[in-house]
Each structure stands twice: as C-alpha cells, then as structure tokens.
Design a protein around this motif. Structure first.
Motif, PDB file in Angstrom:
ATOM      1  N   THR A 176       0.831  -1.204   0.000  1.00 38.20           N
ATOM      2  CA  THR A 176       0.000   0.000   0.000  1.00 38.20           C
ATOM      3  C   THR A 176       0.865   1.253   0.000  1.00 38.20           C
ATOM      4  O   THR A 176       0.610   2.203  -0.745  1.00 38.20           O
ATOM      5  CB  THR A 176      -0.927   0.002   1.230  1.00 38.20           C
ATOM      6  N   VAL A 177       1.898   1.256   0.818  1.00 31.65           N
ATOM      7  CA  VAL A 177       2.805   2.400   0.877  1.00 31.65           C
ATOM      8  C   VAL A 177       3.495   2.600  -0.474  1.00 31.65           C
ATOM      9  O   VAL A 177       3.703   3.736  -0.913  1.00 31.65           O
ATOM     10  CB  VAL A 177       3.833   2.218   2.006  1.00 31.65           C
ATOM     11  N   ARG A 178       3.837   1.506  -1.149  1.00 33.31           N
ATOM     12  CA  ARG A 178       4.471   1.621  -2.466  1.00 33.31           C
ATOM     13  C   ARG A 178       3.543   2.343  -3.436  1.00 33.31           C
ATOM     14  O   ARG A 178       3.980   3.201  -4.216  1.00 33.31           O
ATOM     15  CB  ARG A 178       4.825   0.230  -2.997  1.00 33.31           C
ATOM     16  N   GLN A 179       2.251   2.028  -3.415  1.00 31.24           N
ATOM     17  CA  GLN A 179       1.310   2.702  -4.307  1.00 31.24           C
ATOM     18  C   GLN A 179       1.151   4.178  -3.924  1.00 31.24           C
ATOM     19  O   GLN A 179       1.018   5.040  -4.788  1.00 31.24           O
ATOM     20  CB  GLN A 179      -0.048   1.993  -4.282  1.00 31.24           C
ATOM     21  N   LEU A 180       1.175   4.475  -2.641  1.00 34.05           N
ATOM     22  CA  LEU A 180       1.128   5.878  -2.206  1.00 34.05           C
ATOM     23  C   LEU A 180       2.358   6.633  -2.698  1.00 34.05           C
ATOM     24  O   LEU A 180       2.278   7.804  -3.079  1.00 34.05           O
ATOM     25  CB  LEU A 180       1.033   5.945  -0.680  1.00 34.05           C
ATOM     26  N   GLU A 181       3.487   5.947  -2.708  1.00 32.25           N
ATOM     27  CA  GLU A 181       4.713   6.566  -3.230  1.00 32.25           C
ATOM     28  C   GLU A 181       4.564   6.891  -4.710  1.00 32.25           C
ATOM     29  O   GLU A 181       4.940   7.983  -5.162  1.00 32.25           O
ATOM     30  CB  GLU A 181       5.894   5.620  -3.025  1.00 32.25           C
ATOM     31  N   LEU A 182       3.971   5.961  -5.472  1.00 33.02           N
ATOM     32  CA  LEU A 182       3.764   6.195  -6.897  1.00 33.02           C
ATOM     33  C   LEU A 182       2.800   7.356  -7.135  1.00 33.02           C
ATOM     34  O   LEU A 182       2.980   8.146  -8.068  1.00 33.02           O
ATOM     35  CB  LEU A 182       3.232   4.932  -7.571  1.00 33.02           C
ATOM     36  N   ILE A 183       1.773   7.468  -6.278  1.00 32.85           N
ATOM     37  CA  ILE A 183       0.835   8.581  -6.392  1.00 32.85           C
ATOM     38  C   ILE A 183       1.570   9.903  -6.213  1.00 32.85           C
ATOM     39  O   ILE A 183       1.423  10.837  -7.003  1.00 32.85           O
ATOM     40  CB  ILE A 183      -0.291   8.449  -5.346  1.00 32.85           C
ATOM     41  N   GLY A 184       2.379   9.991  -5.160  1.00 37.20           N
ATOM     42  CA  GLY A 184       3.119  11.222  -4.897  1.00 37.20           C
ATOM     43  C   GLY A 184       4.079  11.573  -6.011  1.00 37.20           C
ATOM     44  O   GLY A 184       4.165  12.742  -6.435  1.00 37.20           O
ATOM     45  N   GLU A 185       4.806  10.574  -6.527  1.00 39.13           N
ATOM     46  CA  GLU A 185       5.789  10.846  -7.570  1.00 39.13           C
ATOM     47  C   GLU A 185       5.111  11.250  -8.881  1.00 39.13           C
ATOM     48  O   GLU A 185       5.607  12.110  -9.614  1.00 39.13           O
ATOM     49  CB  GLU A 185       6.673   9.615  -7.802  1.00 39.13           C
ATOM     50  N   ALA A 186       3.968  10.635  -9.193  1.00 37.91           N
ATOM     51  CA  ALA A 186       3.252  11.011 -10.421  1.00 37.91           C
ATOM     52  C   ALA A 186       2.730  12.440 -10.331  1.00 37.91           C
ATOM     53  O   ALA A 186       2.839  13.216 -11.289  1.00 37.91           O
ATOM     54  CB  ALA A 186       2.101  10.038 -10.670  1.00 37.91           C
ATOM     55  N   ILE A 187       2.176  12.802  -9.175  1.00 34.51           N
ATOM     56  CA  ILE A 187       1.632  14.152  -9.014  1.00 34.51           C
ATOM     57  C   ILE A 187       2.740  15.200  -9.107  1.00 34.51           C
ATOM     58  O   ILE A 187       2.521  16.301  -9.621  1.00 34.51           O
ATOM     59  CB  ILE A 187       0.863  14.257  -7.685  1.00 34.51           C
ATOM     60  N   ILE A 206      -1.271  16.512  -0.922  1.00 35.38           N
ATOM     61  CA  ILE A 206      -1.183  15.085  -1.245  1.00 35.38           C
ATOM     62  C   ILE A 206       0.274  14.657  -1.376  1.00 35.38           C
ATOM     63  O   ILE A 206       0.679  13.615  -0.865  1.00 35.38           O
ATOM     64  CB  ILE A 206      -1.954  14.788  -2.552  1.00 35.38           C
ATOM     65  N   ILE A 207       1.076  15.474  -2.061  1.00 33.77           N
ATOM     66  CA  ILE A 207       2.502  15.158  -2.202  1.00 33.77           C
ATOM     67  C   ILE A 207       3.163  15.080  -0.827  1.00 33.77           C
ATOM     68  O   ILE A 207       3.924  14.138  -0.535  1.00 33.77           O
ATOM     69  CB  ILE A 207       3.200  16.209  -3.081  1.00 33.77           C
ATOM     70  N   ASP A 208       2.897  16.065   0.027  1.00 33.92           N
ATOM     71  CA  ASP A 208       3.511  16.086   1.355  1.00 33.92           C
ATOM     72  C   ASP A 208       3.119  14.862   2.165  1.00 33.92           C
ATOM     73  O   ASP A 208       3.964  14.247   2.846  1.00 33.92           O
ATOM     74  CB  ASP A 208       3.096  17.354   2.111  1.00 33.92           C
ATOM     75  N   VAL A 209       1.845  14.482   2.091  1.00 36.27           N
ATOM     76  CA  VAL A 209       1.379  13.325   2.853  1.00 36.27           C
ATOM     77  C   VAL A 209       2.011  12.050   2.318  1.00 36.27           C
ATOM     78  O   VAL A 209       2.488  11.205   3.094  1.00 36.27           O
ATOM     79  CB  VAL A 209      -0.160  13.226   2.808  1.00 36.27           C
ATOM     80  N   CYS A 210       2.044  11.886   0.996  1.00 31.64           N
ATOM     81  CA  CYS A 210       2.657  10.693   0.409  1.00 31.64           C
ATOM     82  C   CYS A 210       4.143  10.618   0.751  1.00 31.64           C
ATOM     83  O   CYS A 210       4.658   9.541   1.061  1.00 31.64           O
ATOM     84  CB  CYS A 210       2.455  10.680  -1.106  1.00 31.64           C
ATOM     85  N   ASP A 211       4.826  11.743   0.699  1.00 35.50           N
ATOM     86  CA  ASP A 211       6.246  11.763   1.067  1.00 35.50           C
ATOM     87  C   ASP A 211       6.433  11.370   2.523  1.00 35.50           C
ATOM     88  O   ASP A 211       7.356  10.623   2.873  1.00 35.50           O
ATOM     89  CB  ASP A 211       6.835  13.157   0.825  1.00 35.50           C
ATOM     90  N   CYS A 212       5.549  11.848   3.382  1.00 31.96           N
ATOM     91  CA  CYS A 212       5.641  11.533   4.808  1.00 31.96           C
ATOM     92  C   CYS A 212       5.412  10.045   5.052  1.00 31.96           C
ATOM     93  O   CYS A 212       6.116   9.419   5.845  1.00 31.96           O
ATOM     94  CB  CYS A 212       4.627  12.355   5.593  1.00 31.96           C
TER      95      CYS A 212
END
Length: 266
Positions: A176-187, A206-212
């Motif tokens: 799940t965290v890996r997919q959140l990472e992909l979301i942040g990097e795509a955005i 969203i970027i800040d939360v995914c990075d965190c």
C-alpha cells in the motif's frame, strides 16, 4: 516530434547489440524514447529502470528465459556502456501488460526494432521520436495516479482495520505504501497548468502526505496508512477520474477543497 538522433556506430549495430542479445538470450531488441524525465514506463513491473534515462530499450527474451532483477540491472549497466547513454531497460512483456493503456500503446507504436531473431534490422543510427505529446504525458500521469489508487482499493477491499494492523499484514502495508509513493511521484510530474486548473484538489498536500508516509526516516504507523486508504483514496479517485475520462461529473469543490489525503477521523 523528433527529439534526438541516436548516436550508434555501425559496429554497435552490427556487432555489439547482436552479441549482447545472444549473451542474454534476447530474440528482439528495440529502441524507444522515454517520454518522461523519470522513467515511469516500468510502472510496477519491478524491472530495472534509471531516472532521467536518455534512451529506452525494449527486449523480448527467448522462450523459457526468465531473467532475475539482478540480471536486468546488469543488462542495463552493460547497455549504458555499449550505447554511451543512460538506459531505461524494459522487458516488452511488462509494457504489453501495463494497465496504463496510454503509455503502453504509444511506446509499442514508437519503438524501433534494431535486432530480431538473429538479424540486424538497421544499417544506420535510428531517429527516435517522443512517443507521447505533452497532453498525452499529462493524461498518462493522471492515469498512473488513478491506477495506484485502484490498486490500493483492491489490496484492501476484503480486510478491516483490525486485520490491516496485524503483523500478518506487513506485506500488505508495504504494498500500500508503495502505491502511495507512486501517487506522490506522479503528481510531482503533473504540470502546474493542470494543478492551477483544478484548485479543488490539494496537490501539494497530497505530495507532502505521500512523502511523509513513504519516507524511510519516518516509517508511518499502520493507523495513519489506514486513514489514507479509507478516507483519502476514495475521494482522490472521484477527482482524478474526470481528468482521465472527461465527461465524468466532478463533485462540488467544497467537498474536497479543505480536505487532505488523510482526513482526521470523525
């Protein structure tokens, strides 16, 4: 739009690439131009990739040949030396199976076959073209976000919070965290124009939360990840879908403008 001439010598085309293919049991070798600054073409396939790659390589392996990740890394490094450019190396099968239909079709259409079944198909360096227009790159990135969100929902559709927090679900949490990472990097790659046109989506939050959530120095607790899964992901899907597929109605901006990917529990 032509973006580069690939500086391959006759020796590279006639000798080095065929020798490389024979060594690694490759039956087809093609070149393409990576469309994005970061090599997103690999998606979640787990294959070797290089950020900022200047040339893409698609390879088909002989039947019953299944290279390991270490093999792919070694192959990429060898190709970087042979071609004199940083390489994004992808098994063609990974692209053919990609959920991102925009990038999949454009790469397959734009790829130039250099070597096929023991024969060279080029007598001079090829001219590669960018497989995606700027608008298509934008759509591909938005689709990356949507695909990652949908994967998270699939991963967690049949479990509850009590199951998610157990040690048995560590792999699920990591996925799940890996997919959140992909979301942040795509955005991060989405243009400022698109972000400005859709202020109802708090892109920077969203970027800040995914990075965190994905920072190695800040391992997120399962409860924090679960909040994102339960509250933020469904909301993000509702706002990304109309951008990927125009015509889908967008909810009122007031429903999302003051929210983050992670909402405080009621």
């Amino acid at each position: 739009m032509k973006v580069k001439n690939v500086a391959l010598s006759e020796q590279t085309i006639a000798n080095e690439i065929p020798a490389f293919c024979q060594k690694w049991k490759i039956c087809q070798f093609s070149l393409f131009c990576p469309a994005l600054p970061v090599a997103w073409e690999a998606g979640n396939s787990g294959v070797s990739q290089s950020a900022g790659s200047s040339i893409g390589v698609l390879v088909n392996f002989e039947p019953d040949i299944h290279p390991t990740s270490c093999d792919l890394v070694q192959m990429r490094d060898e190709l970087t030396s042979i071609l004199g450019q940083t390489v994004c190396l992808l098994p063609k099968e990974a692209i053919e199976q990609s959920e991102n239909y925009i990038r999949r079709q454009q790469i397959l259409d734009a790829a130039i076959v250099v070597y096929d079944s023991g024969c060279c198909h080029l007598s001079e360096p090829p001219e590669l073209t960018n497989p995606l227009t700027a608008a298509e790159q934008e759509q591909a990135l938005l689709l990356d976000v949507l695909i990652a969100c949908q994967r998270i929902q699939r991963y967690t559709s049949d479990i509850c919070w009590e199951q998610f927090q157990t040690c048995d679900c560590t792999l699920l949490q990591d996925a799940t965290v890996r997919q959140l990472e992909l979301i942040g990097e795509a955005i991060k790659q989405i243009s400022q124009t698109t972000k400005t046109q859709h202020p109802e989506i708090p892109w920077s939050v969203i970027i800040d939360v995914c990075d965190c959530l994905t920072c190695e120095e800040h391992q997120a607790e399962a409860e924090t990840i679960w909040q994102a899964v339960e509250q933020g992901i469904p909301r993000l899907i509702r706002y990304i879908e109309p951008l990927v597929w125009p015509g889908v109605p967008i909810p009122p901006s007031s429903d999302y403008v003051s929210s983050s990917l992670i909402s405080e529990p009621a």
